[in-house]
Design an enzyme around this catalytic site. Structure first.
Site, PDB file in Angstrom:
ATOM      1  N   CYS A  80      11.629 -18.349  11.266  1.00  0.00           N
ATOM      2  CA  CYS A  80      10.711 -17.760  12.247  1.00  0.00           C
ATOM      3  C   CYS A  80      10.373 -16.301  11.987  1.00  0.00           C
ATOM      4  O   CYS A  80       9.537 -15.736  12.695  1.00  0.00           O
ATOM      5  CB  CYS A  80      11.284 -17.904  13.656  1.00  0.00           C
ATOM      6  SG  CYS A  80      11.557 -19.616  14.145  1.00  0.00           S
ATOM      7  N   CYS A 133      14.730 -13.610  16.336  1.00  0.00           N
ATOM      8  CA  CYS A 133      15.764 -14.464  15.758  1.00  0.00           C
ATOM      9  C   CYS A 133      15.094 -15.465  14.833  1.00  0.00           C
ATOM     10  O   CYS A 133      13.873 -15.639  14.852  1.00  0.00           O
ATOM     11  CB  CYS A 133      16.523 -15.206  16.852  1.00  0.00           C
ATOM     12  SG  CYS A 133      15.458 -16.260  17.892  1.00  0.00           S
TER      13      CYS A 133
END
Length: 473
Positions: A135, A457
């Site tokens: 991500c 994250c």
């Protein structure tokens, strides 16, 4: 980490209304917000080139299976590149390098940066490569570009990201793949028929479906989000409230014309240009409360309403050396300052990247929490972002997990993701990082702040943080 899973970090569930938007609050958040404004200092370093963000754009982020479903990833990436070139007026021959991030690669365009670059009309003499870091892939694209500029290799780099969840690769089973490869070598009809009979068995015909899961732990991201929320005692109500906040803020920002990075996209076969993100859906606590757990049933707290959804989209930003940008007549949005990456245990700390990265980036930059005017944190799940806030606001976590004297403190809610976040705007894995950085820069200009902190994250227990400094205009 077992001790962490069993320990609870209670956070007040009181709430307040600020600018008509219901926000979660604790006394520590309010105190942090009330601290003195940042002094006018700069993070410029001697003998280090200043790198600036000139501008950033993105296609509208759409739920997978909707208006983009007949396209390919490089179509979206090409559109973002073309939109960036048009908005900035950058001559195509001024581009020196293109870096793109993506997660689930289309095998036909594995180096999507190159295919999108060529499709956008950028010279075939301009190198382009693709990076992947879950991500935070486009965060990595940006920092790769920063490195090229800071080292003097380039003056103008385009960094971006793309994800296309409407047509993810679905593979034949490993058994079928082996049989098909063997079939190519079979020279007789009986040998081919024998292989064909093996191909028609259920074990061979069953495909391998993609899943958002950790290879090392075989656990889906949703299960990790549920466990993290439980470890930090984040209630279902808190998660739904935060998700409602994200959608409400995104809707208001969209209606007020604040999401200026968003392009209008004329999709072939669609009558009118796509201009808005179609996942922004302000609801009500009552409606959200009716949804059942999506992963851990029946006791989980992560639902379709408080988790980010599968999204198609692409982003791109122009980063340059300051001297080159000024020589070309640009008025940059921001300086791109300190950044770092962190890594934790992917089993129990998979989504805690922002909690670990935030204090380290503040220390590296010589800043305190009160120096930050704008926070843009990735929202994978409402439970994930709230768990990170609780970790940052926990003396126990600060001392035992980060080796500090106590808690760092959590970002004040009146500075966090005020134009919505991934829960509402969408989360095309490879493209979100550019959205975060561009939004932080745009908010700094709009709100007259000086420093912004971006954190996210990523799968694998990874995380990223960056300090953005408003460029004086």
């Amino acid at each position: 980490m077992a001790a962490l899973v069993c320990r609870r970090f209670p956070l007040s569930r009181s709430s307040f209304y600020r600018d008509g938007v219901r926000c979660l609050s604790t006394s520590s958040f309010q105190n942090a917000s009330a601290q003195p404004a940042a002094a006018k200092k700069s993070l410029a370093k001697p003998n280090v080139r200043n790198v600036v963000l000139v501008d950033g754009v993105r296609t509208p982020f759409l739920q997978s299976g909707t208006f983009y479903k007949k396209l390919m990833p490089h179509d979206l990436a090409r559109t973002a590149l073309q939109g960036l070139l048009k908005r900035t007026g950058l001559p195509k021959d001024a581009v020196e390098y293109v870096v793109y991030g993506t997660v689930i690669q289309e095998v036909k365009t594995s180096n999507v940066a190159r295919e999108a670059s060529l499709g956008a009309g950028i010279s075939d003499r301009v190198p382009a490569h693709t990076v992947t870091q879950a991500c935070i892939s486009s965060n990595q694209a940006i920092t790769t570009g920063i490195g090229l500029i800071a080292s003097g290799q380039c003056d103008a780099v385009i960094a971006g990201g793309v994800e296309f969840m409407s047509d993810v690769p679905i593979r034949h089973s490993r058994k079928m793949r082996g049989l098909m490869l063997t079939m190519n070598k079979a020279k007789t009809v009986p040998a081919r028929l024998q292989l064909l009979r093996q191909m028609l068995t259920p074990s061979a015909l069953t495909p391998e479906l993609p899943a958002v899961a950790e290879f090392s732990t075989n656990e889906t991201m949703g299960h990790s989000g549920d466990r993290l929320a439980a470890a930090f005692n984040v209630s279902r109500q808190e998660q739904d409230e935060f998700a409602l906040r994200s959608h409400t803020l995104a809707f208001e920002a969209s209606e007020k014309g604040l999401l200026t990075d968003r392009l209008a996209y004329k999709v072939p076969g669609v009558a009118t240009p796509v201009e808005k993100d179609n996942g922004i859906r302000p609801s009500s606590m009552e409606a959200m409360g009716k949804l059942k757990p999506a992963f851990i049933k029946p006791h989980g707290t992560v639902t379709a309403a408080n988790a980010s959804f599968l999204t198609d989209g692409a982003s791109a930003c122009l980063i340059m050396s300051e001297e080159k940008a000024l020589a070309m007549g640009y008025k940059p949005l921001a300086y791109l300052r300190d950044f770092l990456y962190v890594a934790q245990d992917p089993k129990d700390q998979l989504l805690l990247g922002p909690a670990y990265a935030t204090p380290r980036i503040l220390d590296k930059a010589g800043l305190s929490l009160s120096d930050i005017s704008v926070f843009e944190y990735h929202e994978a799940f409402a439970g994930q972002i709230l768990a990170n806030l609780k970790a940052l606001d926990s003396d126990w976590f600060g001392t035992n997990m980060m080796g500090r004297k106590g808690k760092v403190g959590a970002p004040p809610m009146d500075k966090l993701n005020l134009w919505g976040g991934s829960l509402s705007l969408g989360h095309p894995f490879g493209a979100t990082g550019v959205r975060l950085v561009t939004t932080a820069a745009n908010r700094l200009q709009k709100e007259d702040g000086q420093f912004g902190l971006v954190a996210a994250c990523a799968a694998g227990g990874l995380g990223h943080a960056m300090i953005v400094e408003r460029y004086p205009r």
